[in-house]
Design a protein around this motif. Structure first.
Motif, PDB file in Angstrom:
ATOM      1  N   UNK A   1       0.961  18.775 109.880  1.00 48.05           N
ATOM      2  CA  UNK A   1       0.023  18.117 108.976  1.00 48.05           C
ATOM      3  C   UNK A   1      -1.086  17.342 109.655  1.00 48.05           C
ATOM      4  N   UNK A   2      -1.252  17.520 110.945  1.00 48.15           N
ATOM      5  CA  UNK A   2      -2.239  16.736 111.695  1.00 48.15           C
ATOM      6  C   UNK A   2      -3.666  17.151 111.406  1.00 48.15           C
ATOM      7  N   UNK A   3      -3.891  18.372 110.956  1.00 51.82           N
ATOM      8  CA  UNK A   3      -5.265  18.786 110.629  1.00 51.82           C
ATOM      9  C   UNK A   3      -5.733  18.123 109.336  1.00 51.82           C
ATOM     10  N   UNK A   4      -4.826  17.985 108.373  1.00 48.84           N
ATOM     11  CA  UNK A   4      -5.167  17.384 107.086  1.00 48.84           C
ATOM     12  C   UNK A   4      -5.172  15.850 107.159  1.00 48.84           C
ATOM     13  N   UNK A   5      -4.345  15.300 108.024  1.00 41.32           N
ATOM     14  CA  UNK A   5      -4.196  13.853 108.134  1.00 41.32           C
ATOM     15  C   UNK A   5      -4.310  13.477 109.616  1.00 41.32           C
ATOM     16  N   UNK A   6      -5.515  13.139 110.089  1.00 44.20           N
ATOM     17  CA  UNK A   6      -5.702  12.843 111.518  1.00 44.20           C
ATOM     18  C   UNK A   6      -4.706  11.811 112.035  1.00 44.20           C
ATOM     19  N   UNK A   7      -4.217  12.049 113.228  1.00 50.63           N
ATOM     20  CA  UNK A   7      -3.204  11.180 113.817  1.00 50.63           C
ATOM     21  C   UNK A   7      -3.815   9.941 114.447  1.00 50.63           C
ATOM     22  N   UNK A   8      -3.061   8.854 114.353  1.00 50.05           N
ATOM     23  CA  UNK A   8      -3.463   7.597 114.971  1.00 50.05           C
ATOM     24  C   UNK A   8      -2.198   6.918 115.486  1.00 50.05           C
TER      25      UNK A   8
END
Length: 107
Positions: free
Chosen positions: A95-102
Motif C-alpha cells: 500500500x505504499x504507492x497509495x499511502x506514502x510512507x513516513x
C-alpha cells in the motif's frame, strides 16, 4: 486467492479469522523475542511462553527495492516495524504507492 508465502512454520497463527504474529516471552526475565525461541538469549532460561504480538506498530525504517526477488516483482518495499512490545520485525510493506510512507507512521 493470493498465494501465501510462509518463511518458517510457527511465525504466524490464525486466531478468530485473523492472522497474528507469534513470539515468545521469557518467564524468568521478561525478554520478548520474534521469532519465538526455545531458550532465552538474555538469561538462557528454558522457561518460555508463546506470546501473540500486536498487530500494529510504528514504521522504524524502510527501503524501496528495484531488483526482482523470487517472491516480489519490483518495485517493492521492505522495512522494520517497531511493535509496542519493544521489538522490531522485518517485513514487506504493501500500500505504499497509495499511502506514502513516513518514518514513525502507524502500520
Amino acid at each position: 486467492m493470493k498465494n501465501r508465502i510462509h518463511f518458517r512454520e510457527g511465525l504466524i497463527e490464525e486466531k478468530s479469522g485473523k492472522w497474528v504474529l507469534v513470539g515468545a516471552r521469557c518467564k524468568l526475565c521478561g525478554k520478548i523475542f520474534f521469532p519465538k525461541r526455545e531458550v532465552c538469549l538474555n538469561c538462557l532460561s528454558h522457561d518460555m511462553e508463546n506470546l501473540n504480538l500486536s498487530q500494529t506498530g510504528k514504521l522504524y525504517s524502510f527501503t524501496i527495492v528495484h531488483m526482482a526477488s523470487e517472491h516480489f516483482p519490483p518495485p517493492y518495499v521492505i522495512g522494520w516495524i517497531e511493535l509496542p512490545e519493544g521489538i522490531r520485525i522485518f517485513s514487506p510493506i504493501q500500500g505504499w504507492k497509495e499511502n506514502p510512507l513516513k518514518i514513525g507512521m502507524t502500520m
